[in-house]
Design a protein around this motif. Structure first.
Motif, short mmCIF file in Angstrom:
data_model
loop_
_atom_site.label_atom_id
_atom_site.label_comp_id
_atom_site.label_asym_id
_atom_site.label_seq_id
_atom_site.Cartn_x
_atom_site.Cartn_y
_atom_site.Cartn_z
N MET A 1 -34.73 -27.71 -31.86
CA MET A 1 -33.76 -26.85 -31.12
C MET A 1 -33.72 -25.51 -31.41
O MET A 1 -34.02 -25.17 -32.53
N GLY A 2 -32.87 -24.52 -30.75
CA GLY A 2 -33.09 -23.48 -30.98
C GLY A 2 -34.33 -22.39 -31.38
O GLY A 2 -35.36 -22.65 -30.56
N ASN B 1 -46.19 -11.59 -22.23
CA ASN B 1 -45.45 -12.71 -23.25
C ASN B 1 -44.58 -13.49 -22.28
O ASN B 1 -43.42 -13.08 -22.09
N VAL B 2 -45.07 -14.61 -21.90
CA VAL B 2 -44.38 -15.55 -20.87
C VAL B 2 -43.18 -15.91 -21.71
O VAL B 2 -43.05 -16.68 -22.59
N GLY B 3 -41.92 -15.82 -20.95
CA GLY B 3 -40.76 -16.47 -21.31
C GLY B 3 -40.28 -15.70 -22.50
O GLY B 3 -39.13 -16.38 -23.27
N PHE B 4 -40.58 -14.63 -23.00
CA PHE B 4 -40.00 -14.00 -24.27
C PHE B 4 -38.60 -13.73 -24.20
O PHE B 4 -38.00 -13.61 -25.10
N GLY B 5 -38.01 -13.34 -22.97
CA GLY B 5 -36.53 -13.01 -22.79
C GLY B 5 -35.96 -14.35 -23.52
O GLY B 5 -34.78 -14.14 -24.07
N ALA B 6 -35.92 -15.60 -23.49
CA ALA B 6 -35.31 -16.59 -23.82
C ALA B 6 -35.42 -16.82 -25.21
O ALA B 6 -34.45 -16.95 -25.85
N TRP B 7 -36.51 -16.25 -25.87
CA TRP B 7 -36.62 -16.12 -27.25
C TRP B 7 -35.70 -14.95 -28.01
O TRP B 7 -35.18 -15.17 -28.75
N ALA B 8 -35.83 -13.99 -27.18
CA ALA B 8 -35.18 -12.91 -27.77
C ALA B 8 -33.49 -12.91 -27.43
O ALA B 8 -32.82 -12.72 -28.29
N GLU B 9 -33.31 -13.73 -26.48
CA GLU B 9 -31.76 -13.98 -26.16
C GLU B 9 -31.22 -14.67 -27.49
O GLU B 9 -30.22 -14.29 -28.04
N GLN B 10 -32.07 -15.74 -27.87
CA GLN B 10 -31.19 -16.63 -29.02
C GLN B 10 -31.30 -15.72 -30.25
O GLN B 10 -30.10 -15.65 -31.16
N LEU B 11 -32.53 -15.00 -30.49
CA LEU B 11 -32.32 -14.18 -31.72
C LEU B 11 -31.41 -13.24 -31.79
O LEU B 11 -30.54 -13.07 -32.58
N ILE B 12 -31.00 -12.38 -30.74
CA ILE B 12 -29.97 -11.31 -30.56
C ILE B 12 -28.48 -11.99 -30.50
O ILE B 12 -27.61 -11.73 -31.35
N PRO C 1 -27.26 -10.51 -24.90
CA PRO C 1 -28.64 -10.47 -24.17
C PRO C 1 -28.25 -11.32 -22.75
O PRO C 1 -27.89 -12.35 -22.88
N VAL C 2 -28.72 -10.61 -21.63
CA VAL C 2 -28.83 -11.21 -20.44
C VAL C 2 -30.13 -11.26 -19.75
O VAL C 2 -30.70 -10.23 -19.52
N VAL C 3 -30.50 -12.58 -19.98
CA VAL C 3 -31.93 -12.47 -19.33
C VAL C 3 -31.94 -12.66 -17.79
O VAL C 3 -31.42 -13.43 -16.98
#
Length: 545
Positions: A88-89, A262-273, A286-288
């Motif tokens: 998860m996460g 970097n495929v799907g990078f926004g989703a990873w950055a979203e959870q980090l931020i 963060p808004v993907v």
């Protein structure tokens, strides 16, 4: 190519000019990479002291290259060509991005939905399962592990021969897995889940799936010295200042895929931020972005264009609209380098915001509420206010529903609570993110309809990421929760609840905590999945009222 490029215009550039010289003078970059736990104030010191090993993972994770290669050789005897990750996460999002970018398949099971879990319990004769849990007590991952162990046994296969456990040393899962004869890889315990991309949590499943994890570490190592340098050109200082240093604060960060490899990078950055900054009534949302880059933007937003490493920097301005150019950041670089960049920039943003970027005080509240509902046996909790067609409607968090008797009217009533200057809409769908993937597009529809940012999260995985911001960040959100009954429930082996009961309790607990924080929540429960989903899609996607 290992270079990072971070450029800023408009309000973001002003923030860089305003804050980076001070960050340099305070030696924030060098102190961060020297693991100085005092950077975020006295209240954050205890947590920070045990959460900074991520700054050196490009070196300390090197042993995993050989370890994962040896694991692959051992597991080759099973004839596996399918890797399933239960996590998860941060434990699931990083491997998903790493594998997608590398072009290698991996099945990420980050749901409690019984239909989704059942769909993953297939092709067992060619499957290797990685179970990732830092504490070993994450109920979703534990339940998934139990389901796979039982499925392997039922198929006449030895679970210990086909499962790999990734966890912190000394965790309950560590002890139980070793006692059961399972392969165990320990992760660095001094790294939090959302900063764990370059630990065993990110590298073991990715390497087993076929990604080149050594190249990932090489790309991170190539930029580590630059990110640790107290210099005005430091990309992490520049990005962190652009994220959290605008005046007044532009606390909506719109992540746009503008050609990045970097495929799907926004989703990873979203959870980090979101999980790092959304607390104490502040944070960066963060808004993907879904679809094309927005032609207009709200005044409290900054656009981040994620571009290819070989992009033409001189052409960046040509792609910006007048609205997005008012606060625009362009970021380029290979995946390993960007993972380290965004982690460092988020830590810098936490300092500028005056919060600890390493705790998640409001994530546990939703877990506790879900446990209470499970123990009480009352599923999703509140009774619906009314049913319209194939959708049962419930309103929580205040007396705002009015005399609505249709889904359309209920959505209008919720959006009527939206702060038109600072607010946002969050859609939280406890559905199948593969078969129901089209629902994500309602986020863009809601932006077009309201002129305000709209986010979309798949439940329950968002509970481990943006869920923290929803509860701990500014009280400016309005929330749409979409739930459904499973086509067929599935028992959790060794537990006194089913997956269907568990995901209902998670949704109910999440909504209850949001309501307790005074956030308006509209629950739309699909009494008939296909018909209800079509009805919800139409109601959320309507044009401006």
């Amino acid at each position: 190519m290992s270079a990072l490029d971070v450029t800023a215009t408009g309000a973001a550039a002003e923030a860089v000019a305003r804050h980076v010289p001070t960050l340099v003078a305070d030696r924030v970059a060098s102190r961060l990479f020297a693991r100085d736990h005092t950077l975020w104030g006295r209240a954050a010191e205890e947590e920070s002291a045990k959460r900074l090993s991520w700054t050196g993972l490009h070196r300390t994770s090197r042993h995993l290259v050989g370890e994962v290669a040896a694991l692959r050789d051992e597991l080759a005897a099973t004839g596996y060509d399918r890797v399933v990750l239960c996590g998860m996460g941060g434990s699931s999002l990083a491997p998903e991005v790493i594998c997608a970018t590398a072009g290698v398949p991996i099945v990420v099971l980050d749901s409690s939905d019984p239909d989704v879990v059942r769909a993953a319990l297939t092709d067992l004769d060619r499957t290797v399962v990685v179970v990732s849990s830092k504490s070993g007590s994450t109920v979703e991952t534990d339940s998934q592990r139990r389901a796979f162990e039982q499925a392997f046994r039922d198929a006449g296969l030895d679970p210990a021969a086909r499962m790999v456990v990734v966890t912190d040393p000394g965790s309950p899962l560590d002890a139980a897995a070793r006692a059961g004869g399972f392969r165990v890889v320990n992760a660095d315990p001094d790294v939090g889940g959302r900063y764990s991309a370059l630990t065993a949590f990110g590298l073991v499943p990715s390497g087993l799936a076929g990604a080149d994890i050594e190249a990932l570490l090489d790309d991170a190592e190539a930029v580590a010295d630059v990110l640790a340098e107290d210099d005005d050109a430091n990309p992490a200082l520049r990005l962190g200042a652009a994220m959290a240093g605008t005046e007044p604060l532009r606390d909506k960060l719109v992540l746009v895929d503008a050609g990045t490899e970097n495929v799907g990078f926004g989703a990873w950055a979203e959870q980090l931020i979101a999980e790092s900054t959304g607390k104490d009534g502040t944070g960066i949302l963060p808004v993907v972005a879904v679809g094309a880059e927005p032609a207009r933007l709200y005044d409290d937003g900054t656009v981040v264009r994620l571009v290819a490493s070989d992009h033409d920097a001189d052409a960046d301005a040509d792609h910006a609209t007048p609205a997005t150019a008012s606060s625009l950041v362009t970021v380029a670089g290979p995946l390993g380098a960007q993972l380290l960049l965004w982690e460092a920039a988020t830590a810098v943003a936490g300092r500028l915001l005056g919060i600890s970027p390493f705790d998640q005080p409001d994530v546990e509240s939703a877990k506790a509420a879900a446990r209470e509902l499970l123990e009480a046996g009352i599923g999703a909790g509140e009774e619906p206010a009314f049913t319209d067609g194939a959708v049962a409607v419930t309103a929580l968090g205040g007396d705002w529903l009015g005399d609505a008797t249709t889904v359309d009217a209920a959505v209008d009533a919720l959006l009527g609570q939206l702060d038109r200057e600072r607010g946002y809409v969050a859609v939280m769908a406890y559905l199948d993110r593969e078969s129901d993937a089209d629902l994500e597009h309602v986020a863009r529809d809601l932006f077009d309809r309201t002129g305000r940012p709209a986010t979309f999260g798949w439940g329950p995985r968002f509970l481990h990421s943006t869920g923290q911001y929803h509860k701990g960040g500014p009280a400016t959100g309005v929330y749409v929760q979409v739930t459904t009954a499973p086509a067929q429930d599935l028992p959790v082996p060794g537990r006194d609840f089913t997956f269907g009961e568990f995901i209902a309790a998670q949704a109910g607990g999440d909504a209850a905590v949001l309501a307790d924080h005074g956030r308006p929540v509209l629950r739309l429960h699909l009494t008939s999945h296909d018909a209800g989903l079509e009805q919800v899609r139409a109601a959320l996607g309507r044009g401006r009222p």
